[in-house]
Every structure is written in structure tokens, then in C-alpha cells.
Design an enzyme around this catalytic site. Structure first.
Site, short mmCIF file in Angstrom:
data_model
loop_
_atom_site.label_atom_id
_atom_site.label_comp_id
_atom_site.label_asym_id
_atom_site.label_seq_id
_atom_site.Cartn_x
_atom_site.Cartn_y
_atom_site.Cartn_z
N HIS A 1 30.44 53.77 48.77
CA HIS A 1 31.75 53.21 49.09
C HIS A 1 32.61 54.26 49.79
O HIS A 1 32.75 55.38 49.30
CB HIS A 1 32.47 52.75 47.81
CG HIS A 1 33.79 52.08 48.10
ND1 HIS A 1 34.96 52.43 47.47
CD2 HIS A 1 34.11 51.08 48.96
CE1 HIS A 1 35.95 51.67 47.93
NE2 HIS A 1 35.46 50.85 48.83
N GLU B 1 34.76 41.85 55.74
CA GLU B 1 35.61 41.01 54.90
C GLU B 1 36.50 40.19 55.86
O GLU B 1 36.18 39.06 56.18
CB GLU B 1 36.44 41.88 53.95
CG GLU B 1 37.22 41.09 52.95
CD GLU B 1 38.23 41.98 52.23
OE1 GLU B 1 38.85 42.83 52.90
OE2 GLU B 1 38.41 41.79 51.02
N GLU C 1 38.44 38.55 45.83
CA GLU C 1 39.40 39.45 45.16
C GLU C 1 40.77 38.81 45.02
O GLU C 1 41.48 39.07 44.05
CB GLU C 1 39.49 40.79 45.87
CG GLU C 1 40.09 40.72 47.27
CD GLU C 1 40.05 42.07 47.98
OE1 GLU C 1 39.16 42.87 47.70
OE2 GLU C 1 40.91 42.29 48.84
C1 NOJ Z 1 40.12 46.32 49.32
C2 NOJ Z 1 38.75 45.78 49.35
O1 NOJ Z 1 38.71 44.47 49.87
C3 NOJ Z 1 38.18 45.83 47.96
O2 NOJ Z 1 36.93 45.20 47.91
C4 NOJ Z 1 38.12 47.28 47.53
O3 NOJ Z 1 37.66 47.33 46.22
C5 NOJ Z 1 39.49 47.93 47.61
N1 NOJ Z 1 40.07 47.69 48.89
C6 NOJ Z 1 39.42 49.41 47.38
O4 NOJ Z 1 38.73 50.02 48.43
CA CA Z 2 40.48 43.41 51.27
#
Ligand code: NOJ
Ligand code: CA
Length: 706
Positions: free
Chosen positions: A416, A505, A511
Site C-alpha cells: 500500500h 477507484e 468505503e
Molecule cells: C482512501 C482509499 O479509498 C482507501 O481505500 C484507503 O484505505 C485510504 N484512502 C487510506 O489510504
Molecule cells: Ca477513496
């Protein structure tokens, strides 16, 4: 491509004595004649129009560009030649909804001179049976070399007050809820924040993003987007609601310019998809086809991925990315061995091992771990240039041990890289970061671009950043690394050329369910809009809908039934699929979890059985190299009733279908976890009558039994 010159005007060789010519309309039809395009120069302005089965799609619309450093390219044109051609090929993507794709179009090249500036510009149109694409081409003519775009004025004149599914224009985010409205209602329904916002992200109270899906009153589905966005800024659409005309509106850079170009060059393709059947819009390959073939000789290292992750417990709370609450003055200035670990850090050795064990037990390829690296103490909101170095783990994340542990169990860790918008800093560290991944055996990275951009004043969708996203992907390719970029520009089919771009995304993903809850119709819109340009890392698979049970401080609600969460693995096409919930929850629903374990992530064939934007989508897909089929249905808050013919199954085989459906009393708000699982013998002669309850859906796996 073979060209036939239709007309070559008698013009002076040097072009200098040219005067704008009379209109010479050129008409071209798609291979089967359903789509027709007309292009001509009217009153010295290039104009085009499009029809579908004789019905108007785009009324006569002007084309041109305004320059910041020279005379405009808006008028004063004469047509010097028209060339037409035809093209037909079948190509095979590295991964995809289908293992072979036909690219069949008619082409028209409108060659233009602008005598008063001695300049040339061409407009290339490609006409498919399901739409058109056009782009501006700027030849190296010895006159125009470097130029700065002030704005592009490509128009799309609408033939009626269509229904549209749209999100507000914004130079930095697409993470909005969709609105369904008439075009005439865009202004009234524009989110308050956009209308009153005096910030630099404001651009218009009638501005929307692409891909824009519309439906006409007489049943045509029209979609406007772009393809092959490279070295150019991203296009929005601004609606002139008095004249019913959309116009391109490019993302500015820090100086307010919309693009710095050097001939020979061209714009991205502007695309208009059209059909009288909504399913054709979902099945269209027009945007992929307008992109260049694969740029890599060796693609053997690129694979679809099904993964779990140390993620939802931070997104939904109560766990955190950061190891400590102590703010770091500057990276490496904080002694992590002495600060208080606040006990909420998820990416610790024991927890990561738990996820690795879970992934290994259930056959997942990878485990994403976020919050593994130092810097999360103050990563957000301070516009700090240097937060992360992408190489230094927190003290409780043993990078060597965990990668070894994962690999000993046949699982890989997923890297990540949250850049916190500091792209300059990311590029500084990129090589070391990719080298570190190679050293420990990572082969994929989820990157992120949260927050305002550094360089300050640049926007997420500007030319500078678009070049960065592609640089990150092509540099990753040199390290055999696959990329899933969050918050980057919306995809435009570049995954055909650069198939290590396995996800993005660029829309509200799952989320947002943890924060506010997406509208129940969200997943019946996304495949028509966001997914047109490429796959989305939507991260479905949430089985615990009430965020309060996960985090006492949480107030989100996942607006979906559990059965619909399963369906999303089929309806939201992606070679990258996450099972986003936590192991403890999956362990409570292992019978339903079986579908996520079984579902394929790469396909020979995809069919859209039923579809209507904003209402429902039913997709059926055949697993690559197998005779297994998977079907998914996602419905809006009204639910949906299906009558499916399974005539796509092999006529000579018998199958067993496992049906994961909403229980009769399921409801996305009041009873989301009520589902029923049944088994049934089926064949190509079978019909299945199925019901999705409000905000619900169903998922089916069909496997041969003979
Ligand atoms: C936004 C991202 O969409 C999410 O998946 C991620 O966990 C956070 N940023 C932190 O990087
Ligand atoms: Ca995001």
C-alpha cells in the site's frame, strides 16, 4: 487501414491563399449501418452530428479549441480532404470480461486548414455499431509546434430533455452520489457545496463528470465519455441548459491552463455510445477498442487477484492506520521505539498473520496491509510535502517475516502506497519503493492520492497528474508490479495498453457505506458510468451492514442486502476483487462466503441478461478456461423480478446451480442479512424466476455435473 480519398479540394499548394471552403458534408455509417455520422465545415467551423437507426443522438455540434498562446482553433477552417476507411480485427486482452474482443469500425478523417494562421488540424472519427469516437489531431506542419490549450470546445447537442445519471463536476474527486434527473434539472439539483463553493474546484453549476449516462424519452441510451486519456487533461461536460448543449470543459493546471502540447499530437477520443437496449451499453467495448494495443511484450506476470485485507477494521473503525498519536515533526524525526503505541494499530504482526491464515484457508491470492509504514501520524490535512518514504515499516510490522510467512502459505502480501497527494515526494521515492517490493516478493500495489495535490494548485485530473499516474504504472511494469490506484483520474480504457493497471477507484466505493451509506441504486448506475473506462476496486463483500456493531462510534449503514453483496462480484466487473469484511464476520456466514470463494475473477464471456440504469443489472459470466458460469443481480430500492433463460449454457451438458438469494422478507434497511441458499439441476433449456427484494439481489454459481 486502407483509405479511399473521397474528396480533395483544389487548394493552393502552400495553403496560404486558401479561403474557407463551402460546406462539403461527409457521411459515414457504422459497419452494419445502425450509427451514422455526418461531418462538415459550416461557416468555417467544423460540425458533426450522429444518428442511431435514423434517430438523432447528437444534433449538429461544433468542434474546436481555444489557445492561450495564439489564435484560436475555433473557426476560419476549410476542409482540404476527407478520407474514409474500415477496420476489423479481433484481439485478446490479458484479462477481461471476454477473452476475445472485436474491433470493427468505419473511419473518417476530416482534414482541415486554417488559412489565416497557416495551420492544419485534422479530426478523426471512428464509427461503431454502438457509438462513435472522435479526436483532434495536430500534425507537425512547421507552423504549430508548441501550444497551450485555454479550453476545448467540443459540443454535444442533445435532441431532448433526457433523463441522466450524473455526478457533479469537480477537478479533484468523483466520490459523489449519483443524481437521476432530467437534463433541465441539473442546475436545480446540483449539490449545494458546488454552487456555493468559491474554491478552485468550482467550475460550473451545470457541470457534470463523465462517463455520463442518459436515456431519451423514446428509449435510446446515450453515454458520453472519453478514451485513451494520455498527456492531456481530463474532460468534464458543462451543460448549456438554454440551448441543450453539453460542451467539454477541461481540468486546469495551477496556472489555469488546460494543456501544454507539442506537435505531432492528438487529444484523447471523445466517445458517444448509443443503443436502444441498455444491455448493449454495458456490453460495449468501444472505449477499450479506441485505446492502443498492449504496450508490453511479456505479460505473463500480470494476473487477476482476489484478496482480503487489513482495511475494513480501520475504514469502519475502531482500528487505525497509525501506530501512535504522536505527530511526527518530519519523517524519521520521531523515535518510534519510544513513543506510546496507542494499541489501535492494525498492521501489526499478529493481526497480519491472522489475515494471512484466513486467506490461505479460503484460497485468496493476496492480503492487503494498510498502515504498515511510518508517517500515518499526520498524513492528512497539512499539505506536507514529505510524509511517507514508502520503505520504512512501523516497529510492529516485520516486513521480512510477514512476507516469508505469507509466501510459505501460498499467499502474497499486497503493498500500500498512500501518497497523501504529495506526488512529488512519491516520485522521489518511487524507485526505492518498487525495489523494496521486489526484494520482499510483492507483485501488486494499491496506491492512493488523498488530499490536495503537491505540487500545490495542481488538480487530480489535470495533465500533470494524468502523466504521473501513467508514469507510476509504466515504472511499475519495469518491476513486474500491478497497480490499483485510488483517487486517481477516472479510467478511459488505458488498461488495454497497460494491463498492469488492474484497478482504480475513482468513484464512491464500499468505503462510503461505512461513512454515510451509498444510495441503494448506486451499483445499478456504476456499470453504466464509472466502469465504462475500466475496472473498479469497489471492495464488496460486506456482510455486517450496521456499522454500530463494528464500531460503537460508527453511524454508517451498508445499503444492500447480503445476497446483493455477493452479486457485486459479477455485476461490478473487475480482475481485482476484494472480500472486504473481517474474518470474524465471514466465519459467521461461511455458507454465503462460499460464493466469494468460488467466483472467478477472469472470464471467457460476459452477457448482460437484464439491465436498466438506476433500476437493475443482471450479468452472467463464464469463467476463463472453464465451463462454470456465475450470475449476479443488483437492484435498486424497488427490488427486481427476473425471468432468466439459461440458453447460453452448453447444450450438451448438465449443471447444478447454487442460488444465493434474498429471503422473502429481506430488505436493505430493515433486514439485510436475510438470505436463502438453494441448489437446482439446470440445463440450457432451464428458466429461472428469481426475486431481488428492495436494495437486494441474487448470485448464482452454475457448475457442470457430467
Ligand atoms: C482512501 C482509499 O479509498 C482507501 O481505500 C484507503 O484505505 C485510504 N484512502 C487510506 O489510504
Ligand atoms: Ca477513496
Amino acid at each position: 487501414m486502407k483509405y479511399i480519398s473521397l474528396s480533395a479540394m483544389a487548394i493552393a499548394m502552400a495553403g496560404m491563399s486558401l479561403v474557407p471552403a463551402e460546406a462539403h458534408a461527409a457521411r459515414i455509417s457504422s459497419p452494419s449501418g445502425t450509427v451514422e455520422l455526418n461531418a462538415e465545415v459550416v461557416d468555417s467551423i467544423p460540425v458533426y452530428s450522429v444518428t442511431y437507426k435514423g434517430k438523432p443522438v447528437i444534433l449538429p455540434s461544433k468542434l474546436g479549441l481555444e489557445l492561450a498562446d495564439g489564435p484560436d482553433m475555433m473557426d476560419g477552417f476549410c476542409q482540404t480532404a476527407v478520407e474514409t476507411g474500415a477496420f476489423d480485427e479481433t484481439w485478446h486482452p490479458v484479462w477481461g470480461e471476454n477473452s476475445s474482443i472485436r474491433n470493427n469500425y468505419s473511419e473518417l478523417l476530416l482534414k482541415l486548414d486554417q488559412p489565416r494562421c497557416y495551420r492544419k488540424m485534422n479530426i478523426r472519427f471512428r464509427v461503431y455499431d454502438d457509438g462513435i469516437g472522435f479526436r483532434y489531431e495536430f500534425p507537425q506542419d512547421g507552423v504549430l509546434t508548441y501550444f497551450i490549450i485555454k479550453d476545448e470546445h467540443s459540443q454535444f447537442a442533445m435532441a431532448g430533455d433526457h433523463t441522466a445519471w450524473w455526478i457533479a463536476g469537480d477537478y479533484d474527486t468523483q466520490e459523489y452520489d449519483y443524481t437521476e434527473s432530467r437534463l433541465s434539472e441539473i442546475r436545480a439539483k446540483m449539490p449545494e457545496a458546488i454552487c456555493s463553493n468559491a474554491s478552485q474546484t468550482l467550475f460550473s453549476p451545470t457541470g457534470v463528470q463523465t462517463s455520463l449516462q442518459m436515456k431519451t424519452d423514446d428509449g435510446l441510451y446515450i453515454n458520453i465519455h472519453e478514451a485513451a486519456l494520455v498527456d492531456y487533461s481530463c474532460m468534464h461536460l458543462n451543460y448549456d441548459d438554454r440551448n441543450m448543449v453539453f460542451e467539454s470543459w477541461l481540468t486546469p493546471d495551477a496556472q489555469g491552463n488546460k494543456g501544454h502540447l507539442q506537435t505531432p499530437c492528438h487529444s484523447p477520443w471523445r466517445t458517444v455510445m448509443v443503443s436502444d437496449d441498455a444491455r448493449d451499453i454495458l456490453a460495449s467495448n468501444l472505449i477499450l477498442n479506441l485505446n492502443d494495443p498492449c504496450a508490453y511484450d511479456d505479460t505473463s506476470w500480470i494476473h487477476p487477484v482476489k484478496y482480503v485485507g487489513v482495511w475494513w477494521e480501520m475504514i469502519a473503525g475502531p482500528k487505525e492506520w497509525s501506530y501512535t498519536n504522536a505527530p511526527s515533526v518530519r519523517i524519521n524525526n520521531l523515535d518510534y521505539t519510544t513513543v506510546d503505541c496507542h494499541g489501535k494499530h492494525s498492521a501489526n504482526n499478529d493481526n497480519v498473520k491472522k489475515y494471512i491464515d484466513f486467506a490461505a484457508e479460503h484460497g485468496f491470492d493476496q492480503v492487503l496491509v494498510e498502515g504498515w509504514n511510518i508517517g500515518w501520524e499526520d498524513w492528512f490535512g497539512h499539505s506536507k510535502d514529505y510524509v511517507f518514504d514508502f520503505t520504512t515499516p512501523y516497529p510492529d510490522f516485520d516486513i521480512a517475516m510477514l512476507n516469508e510467512y505469507a509466501q510459505s502459505k501460498g499467499v502474497k502480501l499486497m503493498m500500500h502506497h498512500e501518497t497523501s497527494g504529495s506526488v512529488r515526494n512519491y516520485e522521489r521515492h518511487m524507485k526505492d519503493a518498487y525495489d523494496l517490493m521486489n526484494k520482499y516478493g510483492y507483485n501488486s500495489v494499491k496506491s492512493g492520492y488523498v488530499g490536495n495535490m503537491i505540487p500545490r494548485g495542481e488538480h487530480h485530473y489535470g495533465q500533470w497528474l494524468n502523466n504521473h499516474y501513467l508514469y507510476a504504472v509504466t515504472e511499475a511494469a519495469k518491476h513486474h508490479i500491478m497497480v490499483n490506484a485510488h483517487e486517481a483520474v477516472r479510467p478511459t480504457g488505458l488498461c488495454r495498453t497497460y494491463p498492469n493497471l488492474i484497478g482504480n477507484e475513482s468513484a464512491r466505493g464500499t468505503e462510503y457505506e461505512a461513512f454515510a451509506g451509498n444510495k441503494p441504486f448506486h451499483t445499478t448506475v456504476l456499470p453504466f458510468t464509472r466502469l465504462q473506462g475500466g475496472p473498479m476496486d469497489y471492495t464488496p463483500g460486506i456482510f455486517e451492514m450496521d456499522m454500530k456493531t463494528v464500531n460503537p462510534d460508527g453511524n454508517g449503514h451498508v445499503n444492500s442486502t447480503l445476497a446483493r453483496q455477493l452479486a457485486l462480484y459479477v455485476t461490478m466487473y473487475s480482475p481485482l476483487q476484494m472480500a472486504a469484511d473481517v474474518p470474524e464476520v465471514y466465519n459467521r456466514y461461511l455458507d454465503a462466503f462460499q460464493f466469494i470463494k468460488d467466483v472467478a475473477v477472469d472470464w471467457d464471456k460476459s452477457l448482460y441478461l437484464e439491465a436498466e440504469p438506476g433500476r437493475y443489472i443482471v450479468a452472467a459470466r463464464k469463467a476463463k478456461g472453464k465451463d462454470d458460469w456465475f450470475i449476479g443481480c443488483t437492484a435498486n430500492e424497488d427490488g427486481h423480478e427476473s425471468d432468466l433463460k439459461l440458453d447460453f449454457l452448453d447444450k450438451d451438458r448438465k449443471y447444478e446451480a447454487t442460488i444465493y438469494a434474498d429471503a422473502d422478507d429481506a430488505n436493505y434497511l430493515t433486514n439485510p442479512q436475510a438470505y436463502k441458499i438453494s441448489k437446482k439441476k439446470v440445463s440450457s433449456k432451464s428458466n429461472l424466476k428469481l426475486k431481488a427484494t428492495p436494495g437486494g439481489g441474487y448470485a448464482i454459481s452454475i457448475k457442470p455435473i457430467d
